[in-house]
Design a protein around this motif. Sequence first.
Motif, PDB file in Angstrom:
ATOM      1  N   GLY A 404       0.795  -1.220   0.000  1.00 29.47           N
ATOM      2  CA  GLY A 404       0.000   0.000   0.000  1.00 29.47           C
ATOM      3  C   GLY A 404       0.825   1.266   0.000  1.00 29.47           C
ATOM      4  O   GLY A 404       0.263   2.364   0.023  1.00 29.47           O
ATOM      5  N   VAL A 405       2.166   1.160  -0.004  1.00 32.65           N
ATOM      6  CA  VAL A 405       3.019   2.351  -0.009  1.00 32.65           C
ATOM      7  C   VAL A 405       3.603   2.548  -1.398  1.00 32.65           C
ATOM      8  O   VAL A 405       4.317   1.691  -1.926  1.00 32.65           O
ATOM      9  N   ASP A 406       3.241   3.698  -2.041  1.00 28.43           N
ATOM     10  CA  ASP A 406       3.823   4.016  -3.346  1.00 28.43           C
ATOM     11  C   ASP A 406       4.834   5.144  -3.182  1.00 28.43           C
ATOM     12  O   ASP A 406       5.138   5.566  -2.063  1.00 28.43           O
ATOM     13  N   GLU A 407       5.352   5.643  -4.290  1.00 28.59           N
ATOM     14  CA  GLU A 407       6.420   6.652  -4.256  1.00 28.59           C
ATOM     15  C   GLU A 407       5.976   7.910  -3.512  1.00 28.59           C
ATOM     16  O   GLU A 407       6.709   8.440  -2.669  1.00 28.59           O
ATOM     17  N   SER A 408       4.779   8.392  -3.818  1.00 27.06           N
ATOM     18  CA  SER A 408       4.327   9.633  -3.182  1.00 27.06           C
ATOM     19  C   SER A 408       4.061   9.432  -1.683  1.00 27.06           C
ATOM     20  O   SER A 408       4.346  10.324  -0.867  1.00 27.06           O
ATOM     21  N   THR A 409       3.535   8.245  -1.312  1.00 25.48           N
ATOM     22  CA  THR A 409       3.267   7.971   0.104  1.00 25.48           C
ATOM     23  C   THR A 409       4.575   7.902   0.888  1.00 25.48           C
ATOM     24  O   THR A 409       4.675   8.439   2.001  1.00 25.48           O
ATOM     25  N   ALA A 410       5.580   7.236   0.295  1.00 23.89           N
ATOM     26  CA  ALA A 410       6.881   7.126   0.966  1.00 23.89           C
ATOM     27  C   ALA A 410       7.499   8.511   1.139  1.00 23.89           C
ATOM     28  O   ALA A 410       8.064   8.828   2.208  1.00 23.89           O
ATOM     29  N   GLU A 411       7.389   9.352   0.104  1.00 23.85           N
ATOM     30  CA  GLU A 411       7.946  10.705   0.191  1.00 23.85           C
ATOM     31  C   GLU A 411       7.254  11.507   1.281  1.00 23.85           C
ATOM     32  O   GLU A 411       7.889  12.229   2.058  1.00 23.85           O
ATOM     33  N   GLU A 412       5.908  11.373   1.368  1.00 22.52           N
ATOM     34  CA  GLU A 412       5.146  12.084   2.375  1.00 22.52           C
ATOM     35  C   GLU A 412       5.527  11.625   3.796  1.00 22.52           C
ATOM     36  O   GLU A 412       5.676  12.429   4.718  1.00 22.52           O
ATOM     37  N   LEU A 413       5.708  10.303   3.958  1.00 25.29           N
ATOM     38  CA  LEU A 413       6.107   9.756   5.256  1.00 25.29           C
ATOM     39  C   LEU A 413       7.448  10.323   5.717  1.00 25.29           C
ATOM     40  O   LEU A 413       7.599  10.763   6.861  1.00 25.29           O
ATOM     41  N   GLN A 414       8.410  10.329   4.795  1.00 28.03           N
ATOM     42  CA  GLN A 414       9.743  10.809   5.159  1.00 28.03           C
ATOM     43  C   GLN A 414       9.738  12.307   5.435  1.00 28.03           C
ATOM     44  O   GLN A 414      10.444  12.789   6.329  1.00 28.03           O
ATOM     45  N   MET A 415       8.922  13.051   4.681  1.00 28.45           N
ATOM     46  CA  MET A 415       8.847  14.495   4.899  1.00 28.45           C
ATOM     47  C   MET A 415       8.258  14.790   6.292  1.00 28.45           C
ATOM     48  O   MET A 415       8.767  15.632   7.033  1.00 28.45           O
ATOM     49  N   ARG A 416       7.174  14.066   6.655  1.00 30.01           N
ATOM     50  CA  ARG A 416       6.564  14.275   7.974  1.00 30.01           C
ATOM     51  C   ARG A 416       7.551  13.922   9.091  1.00 30.01           C
ATOM     52  O   ARG A 416       7.649  14.640  10.098  1.00 30.01           O
ATOM     53  N   ALA A 417       8.284  12.807   8.898  1.00 27.71           N
ATOM     54  CA  ALA A 417       9.246  12.372   9.932  1.00 27.71           C
ATOM     55  C   ALA A 417      10.346  13.411  10.099  1.00 27.71           C
ATOM     56  O   ALA A 417      10.732  13.751  11.231  1.00 27.71           O
ATOM     57  N   ARG A 418      10.854  13.950   8.983  1.00 27.79           N
ATOM     58  CA  ARG A 418      11.938  14.927   9.071  1.00 27.79           C
ATOM     59  C   ARG A 418      11.460  16.228   9.702  1.00 27.79           C
ATOM     60  O   ARG A 418      12.178  16.860  10.481  1.00 27.79           O
ATOM     61  N   GLU A 419      10.254  16.646   9.332  1.00 25.62           N
ATOM     62  CA  GLU A 419       9.708  17.885   9.906  1.00 25.62           C
ATOM     63  C   GLU A 419       9.547  17.744  11.424  1.00 25.62           C
ATOM     64  O   GLU A 419       9.864  18.660  12.182  1.00 25.62           O
ATOM     65  N   TYR A 420       9.046  16.588  11.856  1.00 25.12           N
ATOM     66  CA  TYR A 420       8.873  16.371  13.295  1.00 25.12           C
ATOM     67  C   TYR A 420      10.224  16.361  14.019  1.00 25.12           C
ATOM     68  O   TYR A 420      10.362  16.962  15.087  1.00 25.12           O
ATOM     69  N   ILE A 421      11.227  15.687  13.412  1.00 25.63           N
ATOM     70  CA  ILE A 421      12.554  15.618  14.029  1.00 25.63           C
ATOM     71  C   ILE A 421      13.168  17.011  14.136  1.00 25.63           C
ATOM     72  O   ILE A 421      13.737  17.386  15.169  1.00 25.63           O
ATOM     73  N   GLU A 422      13.037  17.811  13.069  1.00 25.67           N
ATOM     74  CA  GLU A 422      13.589  19.169  13.078  1.00 25.67           C
ATOM     75  C   GLU A 422      12.891  20.044  14.118  1.00 25.67           C
ATOM     76  O   GLU A 422      13.535  20.832  14.829  1.00 25.67           O
ATOM     77  N   ALA A 423      11.583  19.918  14.214  1.00 23.51           N
ATOM     78  CA  ALA A 423      10.826  20.717  15.194  1.00 23.51           C
ATOM     79  C   ALA A 423      11.226  20.318  16.620  1.00 23.51           C
ATOM     80  O   ALA A 423      11.399  21.176  17.500  1.00 23.51           O
ATOM     81  N   ALA A 424      11.395  19.008  16.841  1.00 22.56           N
ATOM     82  CA  ALA A 424      11.798  18.531  18.173  1.00 22.56           C
ATOM     83  C   ALA A 424      13.201  19.013  18.509  1.00 22.56           C
ATOM     84  O   ALA A 424      13.489  19.378  19.661  1.00 22.56           O
ATOM     85  N   ALA A 425      14.080  19.049  17.490  1.00 19.77           N
ATOM     86  CA  ALA A 425      15.449  19.506  17.719  1.00 19.77           C
ATOM     87  C   ALA A 425      15.463  20.990  18.094  1.00 19.77           C
ATOM     88  O   ALA A 425      16.182  21.411  19.002  1.00 19.77           O
ATOM     89  N   LYS A 426      14.662  21.800  17.384  1.00 22.72           N
ATOM     90  CA  LYS A 426      14.601  23.226  17.695  1.00 22.72           C
ATOM     91  C   LYS A 426      14.075  23.459  19.108  1.00 22.72           C
ATOM     92  O   LYS A 426      14.594  24.286  19.856  1.00 22.72           O
ATOM     93  N   ALA A 427      13.046  22.703  19.482  1.00 17.34           N
ATOM     94  CA  ALA A 427      12.467  22.862  20.827  1.00 17.34           C
ATOM     95  C   ALA A 427      13.466  22.458  21.906  1.00 17.34           C
ATOM     96  O   ALA A 427      13.594  23.120  22.939  1.00 17.34           O
ATOM     97  N   ALA A 428      14.196  21.374  21.637  1.00 14.66           N
ATOM     98  CA  ALA A 428      15.192  20.908  22.616  1.00 14.66           C
ATOM     99  C   ALA A 428      16.304  21.926  22.769  1.00 14.66           C
ATOM    100  O   ALA A 428      16.755  22.218  23.890  1.00 14.66           O
ATOM    101  N   LEU A 429      16.758  22.500  21.642  1.00 17.22           N
ATOM    102  CA  LEU A 429      17.840  23.483  21.686  1.00 17.22           C
ATOM    103  C   LEU A 429      17.394  24.757  22.395  1.00 17.22           C
ATOM    104  O   LEU A 429      18.155  25.338  23.189  1.00 17.22           O
TER     105      LEU A 429
END
Length: 535
Positions: A404-429
């Motif tokens: 059920g995971v195609d190219e666009s779904t995989a891209e969306e998943l990775q984008m959401r994960a990176r955005e969350y990681i970056e936001a968490a990093a900014k908050a921690a800093l």
Amino acid sequence: MAITSANQLELLQTAEAVAREKMIDPGLVVEAMEESLARAAKSRYGSEMDIRVKIDRKTGRATFTRVRTVVADDELENYQAEMTVEQAKQYLENPQIGDTFVEEVPPVDMGRIAAQSAKQVILQKVREAERDRQFEEFKDRKGTIINGVVKREEYGNVIVDVGRGEAILRRNEKIGRESYRPNDRIRCYIKDVRREQRGPQIFLSRTDPQFMAELFKMEVPEIYDGIIEIKAVARDPGSRAKIAVISYDNSIDPVGACVGMRGSRVQAVVNELQGEKIDIIPWNEDQATFLVNALQPAEVTKVVIDEEAGKIEVVVPDEQLSLAIGRRGQNVRLASQLTGLDIDILTEAEESSRRQKEFEERTRLFMDTLDLDEFFAQLLVAEGFTNLEEVAYVDRDELLVIDGVDESTAEELQMRAREYIEAAAKAALAHARELGVEDSLVEFEGLTPQMIEALAEDGVKTLEDFATCADWELAGGWTTVKGERVKDEGLLEKFDVSLDEAQNLIMTARVMLGWVDPADLAGDEGDLDEEEAEA
């Protein structure tokens, strides 16, 4: 008692008789006699005189001499044993400092007190010589088995006659239900031999694991010949034991050889150890296989090893739990001693429950952070994804294999994960800066914002603070307290920082601060490589 021609030979005869009885060198006895006679002569002529006695080893004649040493004028203290160069000229030709003048003096008549004193000196010297002989004889027998005869029991400790001396079997070195009477024969392991002020002390043991190993060596010729080796022994003295063996000859079964025909060999050891049950286990280089063998007779379903923590988890069927643990934890305790690892035993139901809990926690993580429905989050967990970093930075092809995971779904998943990681990093800093973290620590390569936040919460706010940390303070570790391994939580342990990584980070900080010379660091690493190569 005068040293006359009538009793000159008696000195040698006495010396030989004493030496023969105590099994020591006759020369030592004669030296003791010379010292005792010299002491008696000093009491007659004066204690400040340097009186020496020499007994002829053939005739027994005792010669008494007075010795005076030539010293410098300003060093003259004892007029009876010393003299100046000027005084020495009437006795010696061209005297020099350090020369001695020896003159014979008449032998003395020894009164009752002097004779008693002489006897005490001789006895003391003979006793010292006997102790030295005893220590030299037994020090090389440490780690072997000895047969003896029980002499007496003192406060629970057994005094054993071992031939040319006495040894002690302490109360805590006896097998629990054993009791002995005088003249009983006993077999023990020589655990330690010490030279003490009161003489050599020989300490015996019947509970030491090596006692069992030595008994097997006596009963199994293959062990004595080196064909079979005992790799490890664990004992609960008087109750149960486990012994791990390996054969260096493929045609010989190590377990069968130790058991013997109809159990004759192992039974001989069991009888010596008052019925102690012995499990003979094949040793294996693979830790997991060895542990499965060590937990016999219990069956093991799965083994999970944590090498860094030195712990091991064993999963057994529900009905095998009590057998694996053993009465009062005996089976698992002996297996732990045998392998040198802490063992946690779980049933299949407990392990399944824990895995289910981990599955639910990871599912909830992906649902909350990536805004996924439960089914999709479970798919990620089932494929082996455990955290956001894996989703964000994994090769996209690994996401595309999920149903059920195609190219666009995989891209969306990775984008959401990176955005969350970056936001968490900014908050921690931002939180770390609120706590007072300095730029020197923020800019230090190798620390993530979350790591910096965790350090700041514990008061580590500058690069200098970080450089003073120990590696175990960052990565965590284990400490043994009263025989139990206790976990030390590390500041960065939850970020999976290993001891080596922590050490490298700390040394890098120290080099940056100028506390450590990089050249010295490289030299130390070179020395370490050489030591490892030699090992």
